[in-house]
Write a protein that holds these residues in place. Structure first.
Motif, PDB file in Angstrom:
ATOM      1  N   ASN A 124      47.356  41.884  37.975  1.00 34.39           N
ATOM      2  CA  ASN A 124      47.196  40.619  38.729  1.00 34.39           C
ATOM      3  C   ASN A 124      48.125  39.492  38.599  1.00 34.39           C
ATOM      4  N   MET A 125      49.167  39.405  39.388  1.00 37.98           N
ATOM      5  CA  MET A 125      50.139  38.364  39.278  1.00 37.98           C
ATOM      6  C   MET A 125      50.057  37.381  40.144  1.00 37.98           C
ATOM      7  N   GLY A 126      48.843  37.173  40.905  1.00 40.61           N
ATOM      8  CA  GLY A 126      48.543  36.264  41.935  1.00 40.61           C
ATOM      9  C   GLY A 126      49.001  36.935  43.214  1.00 40.61           C
ATOM     10  N   SER A 127      48.631  36.161  44.334  1.00 43.47           N
ATOM     11  CA  SER A 127      49.090  36.625  45.751  1.00 43.47           C
ATOM     12  C   SER A 127      50.625  36.363  46.266  1.00 43.47           C
ATOM     13  N   ARG A 135      42.023  43.365  48.626  1.00 43.87           N
ATOM     14  CA  ARG A 135      41.059  44.213  47.901  1.00 43.87           C
ATOM     15  C   ARG A 135      41.167  44.201  46.338  1.00 43.87           C
ATOM     16  N   PHE A 136      42.630  44.400  45.908  1.00 42.62           N
ATOM     17  CA  PHE A 136      42.778  44.424  44.583  1.00 42.62           C
ATOM     18  C   PHE A 136      42.277  43.198  43.789  1.00 42.62           C
ATOM     19  N   LEU A 137      43.047  42.050  44.408  1.00 40.79           N
ATOM     20  CA  LEU A 137      42.902  40.792  43.850  1.00 40.79           C
ATOM     21  C   LEU A 137      41.600  40.119  43.998  1.00 40.79           C
ATOM     22  N   GLU A 138      40.755  40.444  44.914  1.00 38.40           N
ATOM     23  CA  GLU A 138      39.236  39.848  44.882  1.00 38.40           C
ATOM     24  C   GLU A 138      38.284  40.751  44.633  1.00 38.40           C
ATOM     25  N   GLN A 158      59.778  37.161  43.837  1.00 37.46           N
ATOM     26  CA  GLN A 158      58.901  35.960  43.933  1.00 37.46           C
ATOM     27  C   GLN A 158      57.797  36.294  42.776  1.00 37.46           C
ATOM     28  N   VAL A 159      57.910  36.963  42.011  1.00 40.60           N
ATOM     29  CA  VAL A 159      56.875  37.297  40.872  1.00 40.60           C
ATOM     30  C   VAL A 159      57.455  36.354  39.732  1.00 40.60           C
ATOM     31  N   SER A 160      56.831  35.311  39.338  1.00 38.84           N
ATOM     32  CA  SER A 160      56.927  34.656  37.974  1.00 38.84           C
ATOM     33  C   SER A 160      56.274  35.240  36.994  1.00 38.84           C
ATOM     34  N   ILE A 161      56.959  35.622  35.992  1.00 37.59           N
ATOM     35  CA  ILE A 161      56.164  36.336  34.795  1.00 37.59           C
ATOM     36  C   ILE A 161      56.021  35.140  33.762  1.00 37.59           C
ATOM     37  N   ASP A 162      54.464  35.067  33.514  1.00 40.66           N
ATOM     38  CA  ASP A 162      53.827  34.178  32.776  1.00 40.66           C
ATOM     39  C   ASP A 162      52.589  34.836  32.018  1.00 40.66           C
TER      40      ASP A 162
END
Length: 376
Positions: free
Chosen positions: A89-92, A111-114, A127-131
């Motif tokens: 999960n890296m956010g929507s 469905r995956f995130l929630e 657009q995926v920032s790695i934190d």
């Protein structure tokens, strides 16, 4: 008075050094200096764990580690090519990437995130920032993409706005007809173009409600070009220039599209248009799954402009393999002079030799006398 001034300057210097130190500490522990793990999974139980630094974009980290993800827009979320399946999960979606996903993909993401259902979801890697530590899935075809170098050996004019360009790869390059490569653009071409035309491009963006994003020096820009033949010793592709404003064509003083921001769905760049025979270029590939099925089937091809390139390769493959199923080829152009005469004789020859093949030109801006029947 002088003593107070010196003390004040000293305090300011100490504060600046302290802030710089705190900034560096924050950077090392919470920013790009943060040591993280990136797990890359693929078919046939492939798994590799990479040491990366936090704070960057997933696309950049993958490219730096030798995974050549397709990104025709240079990582600006306009082409939608750099999709990667996330197992963590890296956010929507960010607002800029949402339009690149249909309702089904959005529902899988929700469905995956929630609800935690499913084995992952897809996002644009640019657009995926790695934190934090994360795991991703890459298809086997992506793992096979490599970097290559080639030399321009021929440049053939096709129409007033299209060229056929041929490349001689320095290494063995294997691909399937219908696939494409990404050519790296020299930085100076794009930078000079934006210096010259940035205000005109900005004005057109304002008029049409488009977002203007200026060129950022130092970013590697790649542009996608479909391979237009089945030969593997010489790569052929088609380059076409187009104006950013369709109301003002290039021949009438219009500004050509160069990128990284393109008003049209395809990106036309002056750097490719101005390639000279003998130039050395770099490219990655192969990419794509626009290929013929192995089993027998009927086919309908629709192409126009520079989009003709992959269809050229697929037609060559079709007849070289001796296929005899029914095939229709619709070519859309504005006028007769927009159809590359270099290829017409081959299409008409196929049409006479193979009754199941039909070449059908469609002219959207035909003048009196532009009758497709004349091609027969």
């Amino acid at each position: 008075m002088l003593t107070s001034l010196i003390v004040g300057i000293g305090i300011i210097i100490i504060l600046m050094l302290t802030m710089a130190g705190l900034s560096e500490i924050t950077y090392q522990f919470f920013g790009r200096g943060k040591k993280l793990k990136l797990g890359v999974h693929s078919d046939e139980d492939y798994k590799k764990e990479l040491d990366i630094e936090g704070g960057g974009k997933l696309l950049t980290e993958l490219q730096n580690k030798g995974y050549h993800i397709s990104a025709g827009c240079g990582g600006n979320a306009t082409c939608g090519q750099c999709k990667v399946k996330l197992l963590t999960n890296m956010g929507s979606y960010s607002p800029t990437e949402t339009p690149h996903f249909d309702s089904r993909a959005r529902e899988e993401t929700r469905r995956f995130l929630e609800e935690g259902k499913g084995d992952g979801y897809t996002r644009l890697s640019c657009q995926v920032s790695i934190d934090k530590d994360l795991d991703i899935y890459l298809p086997k075809s992506t793992l096979q993409v490599k970097k290559y170098t080639a030399r321009v050996v021929k440049k053939i004019p096709l129409t007033y706005d299209k060229y056929e360009i041929r490349l001689l790869p320095f290494q063995d390059f294997d691909f399937i007809p219908g696939q494409y490569i990404q050519i790296r653009l020299p930085d100076d071409y794009a930078e000079e173009h934006y210096k010259k035309y940035s205000e005109q491009i900005r004005c057109f963006c304002n008029e049409t409600g488009k977002e203007f994003i200026p060129y950022t020096p130092g970013i590697d820009l790649y542009r996608a070009y479909s391979i237009a033949s089945i030969r593997k010793d010489i790569l052929k592709f088609i380059s076409r220039t187009a104006s950013i404003d369709p109301r003002v064509q290039i021949e009438n003083g219009g500004v050509p599209c160069v990128g990284p921001q393109c008003i049209k769905e395809y990106i036309q760049d002056e750097s490719i248009w101005n390639l000279w025979v003998g130039d050395r270029i770099r490219f990655t590939g192969p990419y794509g799954h626009f290929c013929l099925k192995e089993k027998k089937h009927k086919a309908v091809f629709v192409a126009g402009g520079a989009g003709l390139a992959p269809v050229l390769a697929l037609l060559e493959q079709w007849f070289s393999e001796g296929r005899r199923d029914e095939i229709l080829f619709f070519l859309g152009e504005r006028r007769f002079q927009d159809i590359p005469l270099r290829y017409i004789s081959k299409w008409l020859k196929w049409q006479k030799e193979y009754p199941n093949f039909k070449f059908i030109p469609i002219l959207s801006g035909a003048f009196r006398g532009d009758n497709p029947v004349d091609l027969d």
